[in-house]
Design a protein around this motif. Structure first.
Motif, mmCIF file in Angstrom:
data_model
loop_
_atom_site.group_PDB
_atom_site.id
_atom_site.type_symbol
_atom_site.label_atom_id
_atom_site.label_comp_id
_atom_site.label_asym_id
_atom_site.label_seq_id
_atom_site.Cartn_x
_atom_site.Cartn_y
_atom_site.Cartn_z
ATOM 1 N N ASP A 65 0.809 -1.226 0.000
ATOM 2 C CA ASP A 65 0.000 0.000 0.000
ATOM 3 C C ASP A 65 0.844 1.279 0.000
ATOM 4 O O ASP A 65 0.312 2.381 0.074
ATOM 5 C CB ASP A 65 -0.954 0.005 1.189
ATOM 6 N N THR A 66 2.158 1.160 -0.107
ATOM 7 C CA THR A 66 3.031 2.338 -0.153
ATOM 8 C C THR A 66 2.767 3.139 -1.424
ATOM 9 O O THR A 66 2.677 2.572 -2.511
ATOM 10 C CB THR A 66 4.518 1.925 -0.119
ATOM 11 N N ASP A 67 2.655 4.456 -1.285
ATOM 12 C CA ASP A 67 2.575 5.355 -2.435
ATOM 13 C C ASP A 67 3.975 5.947 -2.622
ATOM 14 O O ASP A 67 4.394 6.824 -1.868
ATOM 15 C CB ASP A 67 1.541 6.459 -2.187
ATOM 16 N N LEU A 68 4.697 5.453 -3.597
ATOM 17 C CA LEU A 68 6.083 5.876 -3.802
ATOM 18 C C LEU A 68 6.189 7.357 -4.189
ATOM 19 O O LEU A 68 7.124 8.036 -3.779
ATOM 20 C CB LEU A 68 6.764 4.995 -4.846
ATOM 21 N N TYR A 69 5.248 7.837 -4.959
ATOM 22 C CA TYR A 69 5.279 9.255 -5.326
ATOM 23 C C TYR A 69 5.171 10.125 -4.081
ATOM 24 O O TYR A 69 5.969 11.047 -3.880
ATOM 25 C CB TYR A 69 4.148 9.580 -6.304
ATOM 26 N N GLU A 70 4.201 9.837 -3.224
ATOM 27 C CA GLU A 70 4.010 10.632 -2.008
ATOM 28 C C GLU A 70 5.193 10.483 -1.061
ATOM 29 O O GLU A 70 5.602 11.443 -0.403
ATOM 30 C CB GLU A 70 2.705 10.241 -1.307
ATOM 31 N N SER A 71 5.770 9.294 -0.996
ATOM 32 C CA SER A 71 6.927 9.057 -0.135
ATOM 33 C C SER A 71 8.112 9.916 -0.572
ATOM 34 O O SER A 71 8.749 10.582 0.246
ATOM 35 C CB SER A 71 7.311 7.577 -0.156
ATOM 36 N N VAL A 72 8.401 9.915 -1.868
ATOM 37 C CA VAL A 72 9.521 10.709 -2.381
ATOM 38 C C VAL A 72 9.222 12.195 -2.210
ATOM 39 O O VAL A 72 10.069 12.972 -1.739
ATOM 40 C CB VAL A 72 9.814 10.374 -3.861
ATOM 41 N N LYS A 73 8.015 12.593 -2.568
ATOM 42 C CA LYS A 73 7.637 14.010 -2.483
ATOM 43 C C LYS A 73 7.770 14.533 -1.055
ATOM 44 O O LYS A 73 8.307 15.627 -0.820
ATOM 45 C CB LYS A 73 6.200 14.184 -2.977
ATOM 46 N N SER A 74 7.313 13.752 -0.067
ATOM 47 C CA SER A 74 7.393 14.205 1.326
ATOM 48 C C SER A 74 8.843 14.319 1.792
ATOM 49 O O SER A 74 9.203 15.223 2.546
ATOM 50 C CB SER A 74 6.597 13.289 2.255
ATOM 51 N N ARG A 75 9.709 13.416 1.315
ATOM 52 C CA ARG A 75 11.124 13.497 1.691
ATOM 53 C C ARG A 75 11.814 14.700 1.035
ATOM 54 O O ARG A 75 12.677 15.327 1.636
ATOM 55 C CB ARG A 75 11.828 12.188 1.358
ATOM 56 N N VAL A 76 11.418 15.030 -0.173
ATOM 57 C CA VAL A 76 11.957 16.229 -0.832
ATOM 58 C C VAL A 76 11.518 17.474 -0.063
ATOM 59 O O VAL A 76 12.316 18.378 0.188
ATOM 60 C CB VAL A 76 11.497 16.299 -2.311
ATOM 61 N N GLU A 77 10.241 17.498 0.335
ATOM 62 C CA GLU A 77 9.720 18.658 1.066
ATOM 63 C C GLU A 77 10.376 18.817 2.430
ATOM 64 O O GLU A 77 10.603 19.930 2.893
ATOM 65 C CB GLU A 77 8.199 18.549 1.204
#
Length: 197
Positions: A65-77
């Motif tokens: 159920d991991t959303d990779l886009y959201e995971s990467v985006k949150s780490r960039v932010e």
């Protein structure tokens, strides 16, 4: 311009070692990367990428159920620029994961390098492999040699009690005692010899 790369090879072709090497090259220049690995792929711990030659690195586990886009985006932010996203054992990803990785490339402009097997022990594509072959901007084979001869390995044989098998669940985590990289000729020979004995 960022791209989605799919680098595939049989077992023992050095895919995980390549991830560790790429990460080191970026980080030596002060360029942070993210490393992800499907939780199902763990050789030891779900938060590590480990190569058969003994090197290992921390990895972010990917659940179904991991959303990779959201995971990467949150780490960039939260942390700032990420220069590359590296994926180990990408064959175990689901279709939605691959679509999310295309968004990382297209919307966040971060290159993604996914490494994994192409086909399973029955020579069927994994879900992640199939979708990477469809979606990747660049596809590259990481070569290794057959366990039994000097040809290029393109397939994998699964063993049970020392004998080759071509039935069972697609995913069964194992090492050299359970799987061997082989060429097509040795793959076919293994099963023709099994049938005649």
């Amino acid at each position: 311009m960022a791209q989605l790369y799919y680098k595939y090879g049989t077992m023992n072709s050095g895919k995980s070692f390549e991830i560790i090497k790429v990460a080191h090259n970026y980080e030596e220049q002060g360029k942070p990367v993210l490393i992800y690995s499907p939780a199902v792929s763990a050789r030891g711990s779900v938060d590590r990428v480990g190569s058969r030659v003994g090197f290992e690195r921390e990895a972010i586990p990917v659940g179904e159920d991991t959303d990779l886009y959201e995971s990467v985006k949150s780490r960039v932010e939260s942390s700032g620029r990420i220069y590359c996203v590296l994926i180990d054992e990408a064959q175990f990803l689901k279709k939605h994961h691959i679509i999310e990785l295309t968004r990382v490339v297209d919307e966040l402009n971060i290159p993604v390098m996914a490494f994994g097997l192409k086909n399973d022990f029955q020579n069927h594509l994994f879900e992640g492999s199939y979708n990477l072959l469809v979606q990747a901007d660049k596809i590259e084979e990481i070569k290794t040699i057959c366990w039994y001869c000097d040809r290029k390995a393109t397939m994998v044989i699964r063993f049970r009690d020392g004998k080759p098998v071509n039935s069972g669940e697609q995913i069964q985590i194992g090492g050299n005692e359970d799987y061997k990289p082989v060429c097509r000729k040795c793959y076919n020979r293994a099963f023709s010899e099994t049938e005649t004995h």
